[in-house]
Scaffold this active site. Sequence first.
Site, PDB file in Angstrom:
ATOM      1  N   TYR A 125     -20.217  64.518  59.210  1.00  0.00           N
ATOM      2  CA  TYR A 125     -18.892  64.400  58.011  1.00  0.00           C
ATOM      3  C   TYR A 125     -18.700  62.725  57.321  1.00  0.00           C
ATOM      4  O   TYR A 125     -18.214  62.739  57.935  1.00  0.00           O
ATOM      5  CB  TYR A 125     -18.192  65.296  57.281  1.00  0.00           C
ATOM      6  CG  TYR A 125     -18.216  66.637  57.960  1.00  0.00           C
ATOM      7  CD1 TYR A 125     -19.771  67.104  58.061  1.00  0.00           C
ATOM      8  CD2 TYR A 125     -17.334  68.025  58.222  1.00  0.00           C
ATOM      9  CE1 TYR A 125     -20.063  68.577  58.694  1.00  0.00           C
ATOM     10  CE2 TYR A 125     -17.980  69.208  58.421  1.00  0.00           C
ATOM     11  CZ  TYR A 125     -19.684  69.158  58.854  1.00  0.00           C
ATOM     12  OH  TYR A 125     -19.365  70.451  59.253  1.00  0.00           O
ATOM     13  N   SER A 172     -20.896  77.617  54.575  1.00  0.00           N
ATOM     14  CA  SER A 172     -22.088  78.062  53.780  1.00  0.00           C
ATOM     15  C   SER A 172     -21.955  79.900  53.276  1.00  0.00           C
ATOM     16  O   SER A 172     -22.674  80.670  53.452  1.00  0.00           O
ATOM     17  CB  SER A 172     -23.665  78.004  53.784  1.00  0.00           C
ATOM     18  OG  SER A 172     -23.485  76.397  53.844  1.00  0.00           O
ATOM     19  N   PRO A 173     -20.059  80.124  52.869  1.00  0.00           N
ATOM     20  CA  PRO A 173     -20.358  81.725  52.347  1.00  0.00           C
ATOM     21  C   PRO A 173     -20.454  81.364  51.432  1.00  0.00           C
ATOM     22  O   PRO A 173     -20.666  82.811  51.035  1.00  0.00           O
ATOM     23  CB  PRO A 173     -18.586  81.578  53.020  1.00  0.00           C
ATOM     24  CG  PRO A 173     -18.247  80.745  52.324  1.00  0.00           C
ATOM     25  CD  PRO A 173     -18.960  79.254  53.319  1.00  0.00           C
TER      26      PRO A 173
END
Length: 306
Positions: free
Chosen positions: A52, A216-217
């Site tokens: 990240y 990624s809800p």
Amino acid sequence: MRTIQLGKSNLQVPVVAVGCMRINGLEKEDAEKFIRTAMENGANFFDHADIYGGGACEEIFSDAIHMNSELREKMILQSKCGIVPGRMFDFSKEHILKSVDGILKRLKTEYLDILLLHRPDALVEPEEVAEAFDTLEKSGKVRNFGVSNQNPNQIQLLQNSLKQPIIANQLQLSITNATMITQGLQVNMLEEGSVNRDGSVLDFCRLNSITIQPWSPFQYGFFEGVFLGNDKFPKLNERIDEIADKYGVSNTTIAMAWLLRHPAKMQPVTGTMNLGRLLECLKAAEITLTREEWYQIYLAAGNILP
């Protein structure tokens, strides 16, 4: 904040994890406010990965919060390793150990609560992973272990060589990306949704006490965008908005509550760096959708029932 047990570990964790993939987009002062506000609201579980921001997200996190031993004991830190961007996946012992040392240095901590293997490595040698995990556990650098985006056979292949239980599996899941739920409802049918693409990973994780962490809800497709407020999903948004009005919360809260309603006791990972939206996500821990509301949202997304 409501908590759950994370897999077979001794950890009691918030039902919503705070994802830090985009924290490098915040100024230091804003990042500190974001982290501290999350903790003040019981969300002390932070999800990282060494890729990240090329490691910058972990550095910014620890710098912004002025990491120290007292503060460290108040939070649960999870990170991931195994992806060499644009080149390969690497679960070799050498890469895992080197990656963890880098993660600890950037987070300014002596240990991780959980380390996940990030994406499957086609060339994985389970015995080598086991050696790495043993070394990390004995040194105190990592206390618990898990995986990301792995199917049941891949998990079993690893677990066969590991002394430590795999306690979490981070998988893509949302209302519009719910294939792991759909294939379980459309068993023995000719519909597209009946295709078993993941080896029944949802049932497998429940049977083996592995906590699923949906990533990624709020996304549809593979990072194509969010479904909330999106004209591509009018029926879904209409139903979510109606239920949100009933509970006096936002559509974000209801979309998160939909995941939390599943009896698998999942721990969704947020992705937002918007403080207001984060608080809306955390509010979902206070909402329990009815069975009827859960199915109404599922069907409004275009899914069918046999």
